[in-house]
Scaffold this motif. Structure first.
Motif, PDB file in Angstrom:
ATOM      1  N   MET A  98       0.856  -1.161   0.000  1.00 44.75           N
ATOM      2  CA  MET A  98       0.000   0.000   0.000  1.00 44.75           C
ATOM      3  C   MET A  98       0.913   1.239   0.000  1.00 44.75           C
ATOM      4  O   MET A  98       2.008   1.210   0.529  1.00 44.75           O
ATOM      5  CB  MET A  98      -0.896   0.033   1.234  1.00 44.75           C
ATOM      6  CG  MET A  98      -1.727  -1.240   1.501  1.00 44.75           C
ATOM      7  SD  MET A  98      -2.835  -1.772   0.218  1.00 44.75           S
ATOM      8  CE  MET A  98      -4.049  -0.529   0.183  1.00 44.75           C
ATOM      9  N   ILE A  99       0.417   2.303  -0.578  1.00 45.82           N
ATOM     10  CA  ILE A  99       1.162   3.555  -0.642  1.00 45.82           C
ATOM     11  C   ILE A  99       0.371   4.625   0.106  1.00 45.82           C
ATOM     12  O   ILE A  99      -0.813   4.820  -0.153  1.00 45.82           O
ATOM     13  CB  ILE A  99       1.361   4.016  -2.113  1.00 45.82           C
ATOM     14  CG1 ILE A  99       2.016   2.928  -2.949  1.00 45.82           C
ATOM     15  CG2 ILE A  99       2.131   5.329  -2.171  1.00 45.82           C
ATOM     16  CD1 ILE A  99       3.410   2.560  -2.530  1.00 45.82           C
ATOM     17  N   GLY A 100       1.014   5.292   1.042  1.00 46.52           N
ATOM     18  CA  GLY A 100       0.408   6.424   1.741  1.00 46.52           C
ATOM     19  C   GLY A 100       0.853   7.707   1.066  1.00 46.52           C
ATOM     20  O   GLY A 100       2.042   8.000   1.009  1.00 46.52           O
ATOM     21  N   GLU A 101      -0.081   8.457   0.496  1.00 43.24           N
ATOM     22  CA  GLU A 101       0.233   9.684  -0.235  1.00 43.24           C
ATOM     23  C   GLU A 101      -0.246  10.897   0.552  1.00 43.24           C
ATOM     24  O   GLU A 101      -1.435  11.024   0.851  1.00 43.24           O
ATOM     25  CB  GLU A 101      -0.436   9.650  -1.610  1.00 43.24           C
ATOM     26  CG  GLU A 101      -0.216  10.900  -2.405  1.00 43.24           C
ATOM     27  CD  GLU A 101      -1.020  10.946  -3.682  1.00 43.24           C
ATOM     28  OE1 GLU A 101      -0.571  11.616  -4.622  1.00 43.24           O
ATOM     29  OE2 GLU A 101      -2.102  10.330  -3.753  1.00 43.24           O
ATOM     30  N   ARG A 102       0.679  11.792   0.870  1.00 45.24           N
ATOM     31  CA  ARG A 102       0.298  13.037   1.542  1.00 45.24           C
ATOM     32  C   ARG A 102      -0.201  14.015   0.493  1.00 45.24           C
ATOM     33  O   ARG A 102       0.458  14.251  -0.512  1.00 45.24           O
ATOM     34  CB  ARG A 102       1.492  13.638   2.281  1.00 45.24           C
ATOM     35  CG  ARG A 102       1.892  12.792   3.471  1.00 45.24           C
ATOM     36  CD  ARG A 102       3.024  13.409   4.202  1.00 45.24           C
ATOM     37  NE  ARG A 102       4.214  13.345   3.332  1.00 45.24           N
ATOM     38  CZ  ARG A 102       5.432  13.638   3.712  1.00 45.24           C
ATOM     39  NH1 ARG A 102       5.664  14.042   4.926  1.00 45.24           N
ATOM     40  NH2 ARG A 102       6.439  13.549   2.883  1.00 45.24           N
ATOM     41  N   ILE A 103      -1.363  14.581   0.744  1.00 42.64           N
ATOM     42  CA  ILE A 103      -2.001  15.489  -0.204  1.00 42.64           C
ATOM     43  C   ILE A 103      -2.319  16.803   0.486  1.00 42.64           C
ATOM     44  O   ILE A 103      -2.922  16.817   1.562  1.00 42.64           O
ATOM     45  CB  ILE A 103      -3.307  14.877  -0.760  1.00 42.64           C
ATOM     46  CG1 ILE A 103      -3.009  13.540  -1.429  1.00 42.64           C
ATOM     47  CG2 ILE A 103      -4.000  15.836  -1.712  1.00 42.64           C
ATOM     48  CD1 ILE A 103      -4.252  12.744  -1.774  1.00 42.64           C
ATOM     49  N   GLN A 104      -1.943  17.911  -0.144  1.00 40.14           N
ATOM     50  CA  GLN A 104      -2.303  19.240   0.348  1.00 40.14           C
ATOM     51  C   GLN A 104      -3.488  19.710  -0.476  1.00 40.14           C
ATOM     52  O   GLN A 104      -3.351  19.986  -1.664  1.00 40.14           O
ATOM     53  CB  GLN A 104      -1.130  20.209   0.185  1.00 40.14           C
ATOM     54  CG  GLN A 104      -1.442  21.608   0.676  1.00 40.14           C
ATOM     55  CD  GLN A 104      -1.652  21.669   2.178  1.00 40.14           C
ATOM     56  OE1 GLN A 104      -0.843  21.175   2.938  1.00 40.14           O
ATOM     57  NE2 GLN A 104      -2.727  22.283   2.589  1.00 40.14           N
ATOM     58  N   PRO A 105      -4.673  19.769   0.121  1.00 44.63           N
ATOM     59  CA  PRO A 105      -5.845  20.196  -0.643  1.00 44.63           C
ATOM     60  C   PRO A 105      -5.780  21.680  -0.996  1.00 44.63           C
ATOM     61  O   PRO A 105      -4.955  22.415  -0.469  1.00 44.63           O
ATOM     62  CB  PRO A 105      -7.017  19.903   0.293  1.00 44.63           C
ATOM     63  CG  PRO A 105      -6.435  19.818   1.641  1.00 44.63           C
ATOM     64  CD  PRO A 105      -4.985  19.439   1.489  1.00 44.63           C
TER      65      PRO A 105
END
Length: 68
Positions: free
Chosen positions: A1-8
């Motif tokens: 699994m890949i955890g992706e940090r996203i800045q909305p």
């Protein structure tokens, strides 16, 4: 699994989120991330309010389907 940090997009109350993807997911935006085991990803979506599983690559089904 890949955890992706996203800045909305900037808006009041918005902040960093974490989206869990299957490797190679086309919905991933290329944000910074890390590799997680299924157990780590399950813990994240269960206990971290900013984490969620991607519904495009079926990560949500993988994580829900393997709960005990």
């Amino acid at each position: 699994m890949i955890g992706e940090r996203i800045q909305p997009r900037p808006r009041p109350g918005s902040g960093l989120t974490l989206r869990i993807h299957q490797p190679g997911c086309k919905a991933s935006t290329g944000g910074k991330g890390c590799t997680l085991t299924t157990e780590q990803a399950r813990w994240m979506i269960t206990h971290d309010p900013i984490a969620s599983a991607c519904d495009v690559c079926t990560a949500h089904k993988t994580l829900a389907g393997s709960k005990r």
